[in-house]
Scaffold this motif. Structure first.
Motif, PDB file in Angstrom:
ATOM      1  N   VAL A  83      -6.981   6.264 -15.622  1.00 16.61           N
ATOM      2  CA  VAL A  83      -6.457   7.534 -15.104  1.00 16.61           C
ATOM      3  C   VAL A  83      -7.185   7.686 -13.492  1.00 16.61           C
ATOM      4  O   VAL A  83      -6.040   7.948 -12.729  1.00 16.61           O
ATOM      5  N   ALA A  84      -8.314   7.362 -13.170  1.00 15.17           N
ATOM      6  CA  ALA A  84      -8.619   7.425 -11.818  1.00 15.17           C
ATOM      7  C   ALA A  84      -8.090   6.532 -11.062  1.00 15.17           C
ATOM      8  O   ALA A  84      -7.570   6.478  -9.865  1.00 15.17           O
ATOM      9  N   ALA A  85      -7.767   5.046 -11.383  1.00 13.42           N
ATOM     10  CA  ALA A  85      -7.220   4.162 -10.895  1.00 13.42           C
ATOM     11  C   ALA A  85      -5.668   4.272 -10.510  1.00 13.42           C
ATOM     12  O   ALA A  85      -5.281   4.060  -9.549  1.00 13.42           O
ATOM     13  N   HIS A  86      -5.208   4.938 -11.308  1.00 18.09           N
ATOM     14  CA  HIS A  86      -3.825   5.256 -11.157  1.00 18.09           C
ATOM     15  C   HIS A  86      -3.580   6.239 -10.240  1.00 18.09           C
ATOM     16  O   HIS A  86      -2.581   6.183  -9.265  1.00 18.09           O
ATOM     17  N   ALA A  87      -4.296   7.293 -10.060  1.00 21.80           N
ATOM     18  CA  ALA A  87      -4.113   8.035  -9.113  1.00 21.80           C
ATOM     19  C   ALA A  87      -4.578   7.727  -7.596  1.00 21.80           C
ATOM     20  O   ALA A  87      -3.831   8.002  -6.665  1.00 21.80           O
ATOM     21  N   ASP A  88      -5.607   6.798  -7.634  1.00 21.60           N
ATOM     22  CA  ASP A  88      -5.976   6.153  -6.445  1.00 21.60           C
ATOM     23  C   ASP A  88      -4.860   4.954  -5.978  1.00 21.60           C
ATOM     24  O   ASP A  88      -4.541   5.283  -4.860  1.00 21.60           O
ATOM     25  N   MET A  89      -4.144   4.535  -6.844  1.00 21.40           N
ATOM     26  CA  MET A  89      -3.081   3.529  -6.425  1.00 21.40           C
ATOM     27  C   MET A  89      -1.700   4.434  -5.878  1.00 21.40           C
ATOM     28  O   MET A  89      -1.134   4.051  -5.222  1.00 21.40           O
ATOM     29  N   GLU A  90      -1.715   5.501  -6.694  1.00 23.20           N
ATOM     30  CA  GLU A  90      -0.417   6.385  -6.210  1.00 23.20           C
ATOM     31  C   GLU A  90      -0.841   6.672  -4.649  1.00 23.20           C
ATOM     32  O   GLU A  90       0.069   6.762  -4.060  1.00 23.20           O
ATOM     33  N   GLY A  91      -1.815   7.216  -4.654  1.00 24.28           N
ATOM     34  CA  GLY A  91      -2.346   7.904  -3.179  1.00 24.28           C
ATOM     35  C   GLY A  91      -2.280   6.615  -2.088  1.00 24.28           C
ATOM     36  O   GLY A  91      -1.956   6.911  -1.051  1.00 24.28           O
ATOM     37  N   PHE A  92      -2.608   5.737  -2.692  1.00 31.18           N
ATOM     38  CA  PHE A  92      -2.741   4.345  -1.572  1.00 31.18           C
ATOM     39  C   PHE A  92      -1.173   4.089  -1.293  1.00 31.18           C
ATOM     40  O   PHE A  92      -1.136   3.878  -0.073  1.00 31.18           O
ATOM     41  N   PHE A  93      -0.329   4.027  -2.242  1.00 29.92           N
ATOM     42  CA  PHE A  93       0.931   3.500  -1.999  1.00 29.92           C
ATOM     43  C   PHE A  93       1.655   4.765  -1.237  1.00 29.92           C
ATOM     44  O   PHE A  93       2.788   4.363  -0.407  1.00 29.92           O
ATOM     45  N   ALA A  94       1.355   5.720  -1.337  1.00 29.61           N
ATOM     46  CA  ALA A  94       1.839   6.973  -0.502  1.00 29.61           C
ATOM     47  C   ALA A  94       1.638   6.819   0.848  1.00 29.61           C
ATOM     48  O   ALA A  94       2.343   7.388   1.680  1.00 29.61           O
ATOM     49  N   MET A  95       0.733   6.064   1.007  1.00 23.30           N
ATOM     50  CA  MET A  95       0.208   5.818   2.708  1.00 23.30           C
ATOM     51  C   MET A  95       0.643   4.376   3.012  1.00 23.30           C
ATOM     52  O   MET A  95       0.861   4.116   4.330  1.00 23.30           O
ATOM     53  N   VAL A  96       1.271   3.622   2.225  1.00 29.50           N
ATOM     54  CA  VAL A  96       2.001   2.148   2.533  1.00 29.50           C
ATOM     55  C   VAL A  96       3.255   2.136   3.033  1.00 29.50           C
ATOM     56  O   VAL A  96       4.259   2.925   2.102  1.00 29.50           O
ATOM     57  N   ASP A  97       4.097   1.879   3.964  1.00 34.31           N
ATOM     58  CA  ASP A  97       5.163   1.872   4.227  1.00 34.31           C
ATOM     59  C   ASP A  97       6.173   0.650   3.495  1.00 34.31           C
ATOM     60  O   ASP A  97       5.610   0.081   2.745  1.00 34.31           O
ATOM     61  N   ARG A  98       7.309   1.298   3.126  1.00 34.06           N
ATOM     62  CA  ARG A  98       8.208   0.232   2.433  1.00 34.06           C
ATOM     63  C   ARG A  98       8.873  -0.541   3.612  1.00 34.06           C
ATOM     64  O   ARG A  98       8.927  -0.447   4.630  1.00 34.06           O
ATOM     65  N   PRO A  99       9.541  -1.822   2.766  1.00 34.79           N
ATOM     66  CA  PRO A  99       9.145  -2.058   1.484  1.00 34.79           C
ATOM     67  C   PRO A  99       7.946  -2.739   0.859  1.00 34.79           C
ATOM     68  O   PRO A  99       7.376  -3.440   1.827  1.00 34.79           O
TER      69      PRO A  99
END
Length: 340
Positions: A191-207
């Motif tokens: 649960v904590a990891a998923h929240a952290d990864m979602e926050g992380f990818f929100a900061m990462v440019d696409r693709p």
């Protein structure tokens, strides 16, 4: 631009070569080339070491080839790191940490359908790097948020550099540690990891996407907001095919799958051939087809690659290079067969 599919070829970055020219030639032989990480050439070419550049608190011993973390050093260096936080060059990989990266950036790559870079992801970095008490820094509630933002900035700077060479550049976040995450201690679970990864990818440019060779919780991974997922289906294809609903949602979002199918380890490679590898893919794709995933659509969002990295073969780079040749020929055969 979307990441190309139609069974074009790419590969993972970690290679056993000690000859930079030969390694680059191998990477450039595929449709979507990439710069390589060559830890046998130099310890600074190791994927964890490259991700650690300028990270406060890092204790790097080149002679012993060790990478550790000191909280005392982190506190002492934190202010200096923050003073450079808005400087893109500070987060790029310097020539001291990768000769290969800078050689790759000197090439004319404009005619390729895409090019790719990579950086070690925060989960794997945080699990691999331990502090003065031998505790992974991923479990430190002070260090972890900083690490997530630091790695996101590093990825974004590299992607911007690559897009100057080819507008269709994209990034792999290498996360071999994801398969161990759910066995981790210290109260850092999914649960904590998923929240952290979602926050992380929100900061990462696409693709942007994830590459890993292990067998994690595929629902966890496929639910992240990724543009591409690269995996070892040679070893994990039967398990992966059981996640058809998540795979379908992933593809429906416009994402791409990289089917790692040609083994790079000496013994399994010697047991396989083009026909057997094609049959493995057919079996997986047929299983997904029976679960409602249209094959033509699937192939339009698919790339091919070798199955894994490999640094331990008795013949060093030879089997790995053979796997690249197999992937190229398998791509040609399948593209001809399916009219791609």
């Amino acid at each position: 631009m979307p990441i190309p599919g139609n069974l074009l070829t790419t590969a993972m970055a970690v290679m056993p070569h000690t000859d930079v020219d030969r390694a680059l030639e191998t990477a450039l032989s595929l449709d979507i080339p990439f710069w390589l990480q060559l830890p046998l050439y130099s310890y600074t070419e190791d994927m964890y070491v490259q991700a650690s550049e300028h990270f406060p608190g890092i204790v790097l011993d080149m002679e012993k080839r060790t990478l550790r973390f000191s909280m005392e050093k982190f506190i002492a260096e934190f202010e200096e790191a923050m003073a450079h936080f808005e400087e893109p060059d500070y987060f790029d990989i310097s020539e001291a940490y990768s000769v290969v990266y800078h050689r790759f950036l000197e090439l004319d790559l404009s005619d390729r359908p895409a090019i790719r870079g990579q950086l070690e992801g925060p989960i794997s970095f945080g699990l691999n790097v331990v502090d003065q008490d031998d505790r992974p820094i991923l479990f430190d509630d002070t260090v972890r948020p900083f690490m997530l933002e630091f790695m996101a900035r590093r990825i974004n700077v590299q992607l911007a550099r690559l897009k100057e060479r080819n507008p269709n550049a994209f990034m792999f976040v290498d996360e071999p540690g994801l398969q161990f995450l759910f066995n981790a201690m210290a109260g850092y679970g999914d649960v904590a990891a998923h929240a952290d990864m979602e926050g992380f990818f929100a900061m990462v440019d696409r693709p942007r996407g994830v590459h890993l060779c292990g067998n994690p919780d595929w629902d966890f991974l496929l639910s992240l907001d990724l543009d591409i997922l690269s995996l070892d289906v040679y070893s994990n294809g039967e398990v992966f095919a059981n996640y058809a609903p998540s795979i379908r949602r992933f593809l429906d979002r416009g994402a791409t799958l990289v089917w790692g199918i040609a083994p790079t380890n000496f013994e399994p490679f010697e047991r396989e051939n083009l026909k057997s590898l094609e049959a493995r893919l057919d079996e997986i794709w047929s299983a997904l087809g029976k679960k409602g995933i249209d094959r033509d659509f699937l192939l339009s969002r698919s790339l091919l690659s070798p199955a894994t990295c490999c640094l331990v073969n008795p013949d060093r780079e030879k089997t790995v290079e053979k796997a690249f040749l197999v992937i190229k020929e398998l791509s040609r055969r399948l593209r001809e067969r399916f009219g791609l």
